[in-house]
Design a protein around this motif. Sequence first.
Motif: not given
Length: 176
Positions: A49-54, A60-66
């Motif tokens: 779930s990696f993506t560039s942001v700005s 950049v960002s990644v999404c992590v499950a709780h």
Amino acid sequence: MTATKKMIGTSDGTFDSSLLRRALGLFPSGVTAFCSLVDGEPMGMAASSFTSVSLDPPLVSVCVAHTSTTWERLAEQARFGLSVLASEHSSVARMLSTRSQNRFAGIHWVASEGGAVFIENAPLWLECVPYREIEAGDHVIVVLQVAALSMNPETDPIVFHRSNFRAFVPAADLSR
């Protein structure tokens, strides 16, 4: 004439999670290793779930499950290594996706002076510092500021598609 396609959904916007996972798996994504030294040992996870942001500031960002117990420990670190995994790294991606205690067994890695951990032979390394966390459903969006980078543009990335790791094939190669 325009044809219509029957859509699957519910009036309240909820989905069966396995159906949604299959549907979202139709979109190929790159795979990253998101790692740091914790108590002197490498710790990390795979994230597709990696993506560039700005670009300004460089984010950049990644999404992590709780439910991630790995993120609980990584979140305390000052530096993170984000490695875009190469086509040769399918076993690395699998290892970093397990709940195994020794995820780095047999994995070749290096660490920066600040404690960011990188996977060797990756197309891209980003050394990042925490920027912001945003709650989003059953995940947290972890926004990171890029502090340094190293590129290996001759190395092709691995792709995650339909729940499998696949080699990246440039479109120009398909016509051969």
